[in-house]
Design a protein around this motif. Structure first.
Motif, PDB file in Angstrom:
ATOM      1  N   THR A 180       0.874  -1.378  -0.066  1.00 16.66           N
ATOM      2  CA  THR A 180       0.051  -0.016   0.054  1.00 16.66           C
ATOM      3  C   THR A 180       0.848   1.278  -0.226  1.00 16.66           C
ATOM      4  OG1 THR A 180      -0.096   0.117   2.424  1.00 16.66           O
ATOM      5  CG2 THR A 180      -1.955  -1.161   1.281  1.00 16.66           C
ATOM      6  N   GLY A 181       2.080   1.261   0.330  1.00 14.52           N
ATOM      7  CA  GLY A 181       3.073   2.383   0.341  1.00 14.52           C
ATOM      8  C   GLY A 181       3.556   2.698   1.691  1.00 14.52           C
ATOM      9  N   GLY A 236     -14.378  12.717   3.847  1.00 17.38           N
ATOM     10  CA  GLY A 236     -14.052  13.182   2.330  1.00 17.38           C
ATOM     11  C   GLY A 236     -14.791  12.388   1.471  1.00 17.38           C
ATOM     12  N   ILE A 237     -14.700  10.935   1.426  1.00 10.81           N
ATOM     13  CA  ILE A 237     -15.221   9.972   0.849  1.00 10.81           C
ATOM     14  C   ILE A 237     -16.792  10.044   0.923  1.00 10.81           C
ATOM     15  CG2 ILE A 237     -15.593   7.171   0.487  1.00 10.81           C
ATOM     16  CD1 ILE A 237     -12.701   6.990   1.101  1.00 10.81           C
ATOM     17  N   ILE A 238     -17.382  10.078   2.187  1.00  7.75           N
ATOM     18  CA  ILE A 238     -18.899  10.265   2.408  1.00  7.75           C
ATOM     19  C   ILE A 238     -19.451  11.537   1.589  1.00  7.75           C
ATOM     20  CG2 ILE A 238     -20.409  10.915   4.060  1.00  7.75           C
ATOM     21  CD1 ILE A 238     -19.053   9.199   6.099  1.00  7.75           C
ATOM     22  N   LEU A 352      -8.447  -0.926  -4.261  1.00  8.36           N
ATOM     23  CA  LEU A 352      -8.617   0.430  -3.452  1.00  8.36           C
ATOM     24  C   LEU A 352      -7.637   1.176  -4.158  1.00  8.36           C
ATOM     25  CD1 LEU A 352      -9.440  -0.589   0.206  1.00  8.36           C
ATOM     26  CD2 LEU A 352     -10.961   0.228  -1.768  1.00  8.36           C
ATOM     27  N   THR A 353      -8.041   2.690  -4.290  1.00  7.91           N
ATOM     28  CA  THR A 353      -6.708   3.738  -4.668  1.00  7.91           C
ATOM     29  C   THR A 353      -6.823   5.083  -3.494  1.00  7.91           C
ATOM     30  OG1 THR A 353      -7.566   3.370  -6.932  1.00  7.91           O
ATOM     31  CG2 THR A 353      -6.329   5.430  -6.509  1.00  7.91           C
ATOM     32  N   ASN A 354      -5.511   5.090  -3.282  1.00  9.55           N
ATOM     33  CA  ASN A 354      -5.340   5.941  -2.226  1.00  9.55           C
ATOM     34  C   ASN A 354      -5.514   7.511  -2.842  1.00  9.55           C
ATOM     35  OD1 ASN A 354      -2.887   6.629  -3.133  1.00  9.55           O
ATOM     36  ND2 ASN A 354      -1.743   5.529  -1.499  1.00  9.55           N
ATOM     37  N   LEU A 355      -5.258   8.671  -1.933  1.00 20.20           N
ATOM     38  CA  LEU A 355      -5.032   9.913  -2.473  1.00 20.20           C
ATOM     39  C   LEU A 355      -4.378  10.423  -3.348  1.00 20.20           C
ATOM     40  CD1 LEU A 355      -6.416  11.541   0.906  1.00 20.20           C
ATOM     41  CD2 LEU A 355      -7.818  10.908  -0.673  1.00 20.20           C
ATOM     42  N   PHE A 356      -3.146   9.501  -3.254  1.00 18.42           N
ATOM     43  CA  PHE A 356      -1.786   9.840  -4.078  1.00 18.42           C
ATOM     44  C   PHE A 356      -2.130   9.217  -5.501  1.00 18.42           C
ATOM     45  CE2 PHE A 356      -0.116  10.128   0.186  1.00 18.42           C
ATOM     46  CZ  PHE A 356       0.356  11.655   0.121  1.00 18.42           C
TER      47      PHE A 356
END
Length: 365
Positions: A180-181, A236-238, A352-356
């Protein structure tokens, strides 16, 4: 060495092709990932300076606490309590319980009419998490003492006894340690040092160990607290998915959401659930904070009960179930929008994709 050189070059070529396909990823790597790797290389060779006088004082404190906890346990079970097989061997025929032995500990608990918990595979266990659940549900003092002894042993064996050449506590940082980094860390070879990322901080004993880590002359230590970092992502996702940005607006305005949640859960005035009230010994805000974090992860009552028990609060599973149910009535978007979004992403895209923009692909193996 030749193979290492060749493979590294081959990786570079593939990496550059990925960057050509995704210019944003190239920018992220060269402006964020690579500088961070260099900084972490400096960190691991520098290490953390320790005050050895304080460390010896902590070791003495732990020894005293171990002895006292064993004595209290002995009064409860009527047998000598030891923490390892070596101590038990020295006692010879004297009736004793080695709490480091799962079999002996299970037998002792059964004699106290305590039902041994089981893993999801149906096997009896005395894991820390399960013992915390037991303590939360029974309030049995013997379990409390066992958990205390285990904490003392962990701090002593893993942290206080870590090898520190020149009074410096080293760690190896692994920049690509997870898919996941997220960075990982570990002790360096030959048993030196420990994982800097796992230094305990929540318990009083953990704070005592942290006090042994000191700044070098002319330097200071800084603690960075990313306040509500997790809640920002969830809200933020909500907002993105449902259009309801009320949670984000509260975060922007600086509302103490843990305080507000606690007041609604317990039906109390806000000042009863404030940080000041928490410092005075009222745990309402603490419960609100833990409940919010637990709900983000869709934690169930038994697990939340164990979390509370680990931090010294005996809150039974049934109470935790009611607290979680109340939370989801108050904030239905967490389950109805955030959890639903995560499940849909994994089900439809298997990722899933993170904010980066980093994607964690879930491969079938």
């Amino acid at each position: 060495n030749c193979k290492d050189t060749l493979v590294t070059r081959e990786i570079y070529d593939v990496q550059e092709q990925e960057f050509n396909d995704n210019p944003a990823l190239r920018k992220f790597y060269y402006e964020h990932e690579l500088p961070l790797a260099r900084a972490m290389s400096v960190m691991e060779t520098r290490g953390l300076l320790c005050d050895e006088v304080k460390m010896q004082e902590l070791r003495s404190y732990i020894k005293t606490e171990q002895s006292q906890a064993c004595e209290r346990s002995e009064k409860l079970v009527g047998k000598t309590i030891v923490i390892n097989a070596a101590q038990q061997k020295l006692l010879g025929a004297t009736p004793s319980v080695n709490i480091g032995s799962p079999a002996q500990l299970m037998e002792c608990l059964k004699q106290r009419s305590i039902k041994i918990p089981k893993t999801r595979f149906g096997k009896e266990t005395t894991s820390e998490e399960k013992l915390n659940e037991l303590y939360a549900n029974t309030g049995d003092e013997f379990l409390k003492e066992i958990l205390r002894i285990r904490e003392l042993n962990k701090i002593e064996g893993t942290y206080v006894d870590a090898v520190r050449p020149g009074n410096v506590l080293y760690s190896t940082y692994v920049v690509g340690g997870t898919v996941t980094g997220r960075r990982s860390a570990k002790a360096i070879c030959l048993g030196y040092g420990l994982n800097h990322q796992n230094i305990p901080k929540h318990s009083p004993l953990g704070k005592k160990f942290r006090s042994c880590i000191v700044a070098r002359p002319g330097e200071i230590l800084i603690n960075c607290d990313q306040v509500s970092a997790e809640d920002w992502i969830v809200q933020g996702i909500i907002a993105d998915v449902s259009g309801d940005d009320s949670g984000v607006q509260e975060l922007i305005s600086g509302v103490d959401r843990h305080q507000k949640l606690a007041a609604r859960i317990f039906g109390l005035p806000l000042d009863e659930c404030s940080k000041e009230a928490e410092k005075a010994g009222k745990i309402y805000r603490y419960v609100g904070k833990r409940t919010r974090h637990a709900s983000h992860y869709d934690m169930q009552g038994a697990k939340l009960s164990a979390v509370f028990a680990k931090e010294g609060f005996s809150i039974p599973k049934t109470n935790c179930v009611m607290i979680l149910e109340t939370f989801h009535r108050i904030e239905p978007n967490v389950k109805g929008v955030f959890h639903a979004y995560i499940k849909k992403e994994i089900t439809d895209k298997r990722r899933l994709t993170n904010l980066f923009g980093r994607t964690n692909e879930h491969q079938n193996t």
